[in-house]
Design a protein around this motif. Sequence first.
Motif, PDB file in Angstrom:
ATOM      1  N   CYS A 143       5.279  -0.924   8.929  1.00 43.30           N
ATOM      2  CA  CYS A 143       5.235  -1.182   7.495  1.00 43.30           C
ATOM      3  C   CYS A 143       6.592  -1.151   6.803  1.00 43.30           C
ATOM      4  N   ASP A 169       3.401  -4.842  10.706  1.00 47.32           N
ATOM      5  CA  ASP A 169       3.931  -5.060   9.372  1.00 47.32           C
ATOM      6  C   ASP A 169       5.458  -5.035   9.446  1.00 47.32           C
ATOM      7  N   TYR A 220       6.170  -8.693   5.632  1.00 49.53           N
ATOM      8  CA  TYR A 220       5.014  -8.871   4.753  1.00 49.53           C
ATOM      9  C   TYR A 220       5.003 -10.333   4.343  1.00 49.53           C
ATOM     10  N   HIS A 265       0.053  -8.046   8.293  1.00 45.77           N
ATOM     11  CA  HIS A 265       0.978  -8.794   7.427  1.00 45.77           C
ATOM     12  C   HIS A 265       1.896  -9.764   8.168  1.00 45.77           C
ATOM     13  N   ASP A 294       0.035   1.338   9.611  1.00 46.34           N
ATOM     14  CA  ASP A 294      -0.839   0.593   8.694  1.00 46.34           C
ATOM     15  C   ASP A 294      -1.178   1.272   7.377  1.00 46.34           C
ATOM     16  N   HIS A 324       0.236   3.710   5.547  1.00 47.63           N
ATOM     17  CA  HIS A 324       1.280   4.127   4.614  1.00 47.63           C
ATOM     18  C   HIS A 324       1.178   5.600   4.240  1.00 47.63           C
ATOM     19  N   SER A 330       7.091   0.772   2.831  1.00 45.65           N
ATOM     20  CA  SER A 330       5.968   0.298   2.009  1.00 45.65           C
ATOM     21  C   SER A 330       5.453   1.385   1.075  1.00 45.65           C
TER      22      SER A 330
END
Length: 749
Positions: A179, A206, A209, A280, A497, A499, A527
Motif C-alpha cells: 500500500c 498496492d 494505485y 489497486h 491491504d 492499512h 496509504s
Amino acid sequence: MDRRRFLKLSGFLTVSTVAGLLAGCGGDDATDTTVAVLPPDGKPTPAQALKFPQGIASGDPRADSIVLWTRAVPLGADAVASVPAAGDLPLRLIVTSDDMSALIGSSAVLGGKVLADVSLSAQAAWDHSVRHKLTGLNPATTYYYQFVSGETRSAVGRFKTAPAEHLDPGTLKFAFLSCQDWSINHWGGFDLLAAEDVDFVVHLGDYIYETVGEAFQAGAVEAMHAPLSLPDGPYKSGNSGARYANTLADYRALYKQYRSDPRLQQVHARFAMIAIWDDHEFSDDCWGDASTYDNGSYDKASGRGDNSHQTARRRGANQAWFEFMPADVPFDAAASGFQTIKLYRDFRFGSLMHLVMTDERLYRADHLIPEAAVGSSIGSRYLVPTAQLAAAEAQKFAAGTASGDPLAQVSVLGKTQREWWQSTLAGSKAAWKIWGNEVSLLRMRLDASKLAGVPAALRKEFVLNADQWDGFNAERKVLVGFLRQQKISDVVAITGDIHSFYAGVVYDDYATGAPGMVDLVTAGISSDSFYHYFYAAAQDPALAAAAPLVYTSEAGAEQLAIQMLSAAIAGAAGVSDLSDTAAVQAAVQGAIVAGKVSATAFQTTSGLAKTPINTFDDTVGGALGTTLAATMAALAGKSAAVATLSGLIRQQLAAVMGLPVASVPATEVLKRLNPFADQASGVAPVNNPWIAYTDTDAQGYAVVTLSAGELRAEFKKIARLDGHRAPAAPLLQTTRLQVPRGQVKVNRL
Ligand SMILES: [Fe+2]
C-alpha cells in the motif's frame, strides 16, 4: 561444453547462465568466471548514451537465480513518456561478486571480478523495460550488478541469493510491505527500509494505485510527490473528480512515475523483491477482470449480481505489472481472456523457510453480496451483516456444489491455485511456512447487537470488510481446516491491504473451531489508515451515535458521561425506555429540583479538547470502550459530569459490595465508566479475541526474523507528514512480537 549460451523465452524475459560459478563442480567451466551472451540479433553491442529513469531492481531470489530489471531510454528522452521511435536499444548487464556495498545506489563504475557480462536489448514493444534472469548463481551469496551503455551507467544494485534448499541458514531476515499510495502522506518509510539489514523484501501489493484524485487520496501529500498524470485515464464519473488508469499506457505511466521516487529506487537497489499484487494494480476491490466502481447489476431471480467486466483494461494492467516488476513469472500476451499472467509461486530459503505467494485477485469470485443487491459498497463489501453474508454464502455454496466445485462462487484463490496451495504446504518440510497473503485472514467483526448507544439499525453483528477473507469464510474454513487436519504447523501469513497493523491467530471456524495459523498484517507504507476511513464516515450526522465506536475526545467523553448520568438517573426514576429523550430530561429535571444532583453535572466544561482520540482499536482488536473510560476518568478533576457519574457509580458499588464508599477500588469505578461495559460485572465486550495486537491508525512496514525456535516480527510505525515534507526522523514506534515455533500464538514482547 559451449560457454556461450543464450535463451530467449516468450515475452521478453531473457535468460543467461553464469558458467563455472559452482565451485568444485569440475570440468573446464569450473575456472571460467565470465560468460558473454550474444544479443537477440547476434550483433555486437554499440556504445550509446542511455539513462535509467526508473532505476534498477532485482527480484525472485532463488538459490541459483535472480531476475534483474531496468528501463533504459535515450539520454534526452522524457523520463516517463514512452518513446517508441527510439527503437530497440542495446545495453549490457554486468554482475560481480566482490563487496561493492559502498557503491550501491550510485552510478560509479562497478568493480570487482566480472561474473557475467550480458548483452541485452531494451525493446520499444515493452516500453524499454528490460528483465533478465541470471541462473547458475551460488546460494546464500551477495552479488552486485549494473546496466551499462557506452559511458552511461545505471545505479549499482545488490541482491542476495537464497540459501541452498537442504541447508539451515540459522536465521533469515526479511521485510514486508504494502500500500504505497503516491498521492497521500509521504514515502519517508522507504528511507528507513533502505537502511534495514534484511535478506530480501516481500511486497504484498498496492504497489501503485490506479486512481488519481480519489476521495481516499484527498489528504495532504509531501511536496516531493507532484500530481500524477495519466495519458488516457478517463474520469470515474462525469467530467471532473477522480480519474483512473484504463489503458496499458496509463498503467505504464503509473509504474514509471511511482518508480521515479529516489527512495523507492534505493530500496530496489539494495534488496531483491518478491512481489504479488493486490487490487489497486488493476482496480479498487476488483475480482478477475471486474471493476467495482459501479454498483453492477443484480438479478433478483437468480440472486446473482455482477460488476462490469473490463477484459482489455485487465490485460493492460497485467502487462504493465509484468513489465515493471522484477518477477520470474510467465506472461502470455497472446493468450485470450484476462488471465494472461500467473503470479502465484513459491520460494525455498534453505530448510528454514518456504514462502508461498498467492494471487487473491485474478481468480476470485464476486463479493458474496453484490453491490447492486444493497445499492452500495456498504452492506456489500463494508459493514456487512454477518447473517446476510452467511445466507448468501450458503446459497452460492449450494449452487457450486451442484456444479461440481462447492467453492466455485465463494473462492478467493480459485480451484487450481487452492489445490496448488494445499499440495505445496502439505509437501513442505521447511521449519516455517510463510504465506504471502494479500487480504487479512483475521476475523474483524463488530458485534453491535447489545450496544444500547448505537442506532437500532446498527444493532447486529457485522464484518467490517468483506473484501478480506471475512467475505470468503467458506474457503478460509477449508484452507485453515486443511492445515489442522494435515497437522501442518508453523504457518504464518504476512498480509497487507487493510492499512493497519494487526497480529493474531486464524481459526478454521471462528465460532466453534480452533486456531490453525498466525496472521501478521502490516500497515500501508503511505496509504491513509483504516481508522481514518471510518473516522471520515463517522462525521455523517446520521452516524453520530455510533461515532464513539471509532473516536472520542475529551469533550466527547464528557458528553457521554452526561448521557450515562442522565440514563442512570432516569432509570432510577422508573423510566424504562431510555431512548425517550423527553422522559429522560424530565427525570433529570426532577432530580435537580429535588436536590439529588447538581445542575452543573449536566453542563459542559469549557476548554475541553476536541482532538480526536482513537477508540477504533478497542472496537476492532481490544475490549470495547476501554479508551473511552480512560479518557473519561482523566477528566474527573475538571468535569462536574464525570465527577458526579464516578461518585454515583462508587455509591452503587459500595452498596452492592457492602463496603464504605471510600474503600471501593478505583479500578472497579473505571470499568463502569465504560459505556459499553456490563454495569453489574464491569466486563466490556471483546469483538475479536483472536486479535492480539491492533493499531488501526498507522503507516509503516514490518520486519521478520526467523530462526529454528521462533519468529520475531517488528512493526515499524512511521511518523506523520511534517508540513509538506517527510519527517526528518521517520520512525515513530517499533512494536515487537513473537511467534514461538510449534505454537499457534502471538506474544507481544
Ligand atoms: Fe491499499
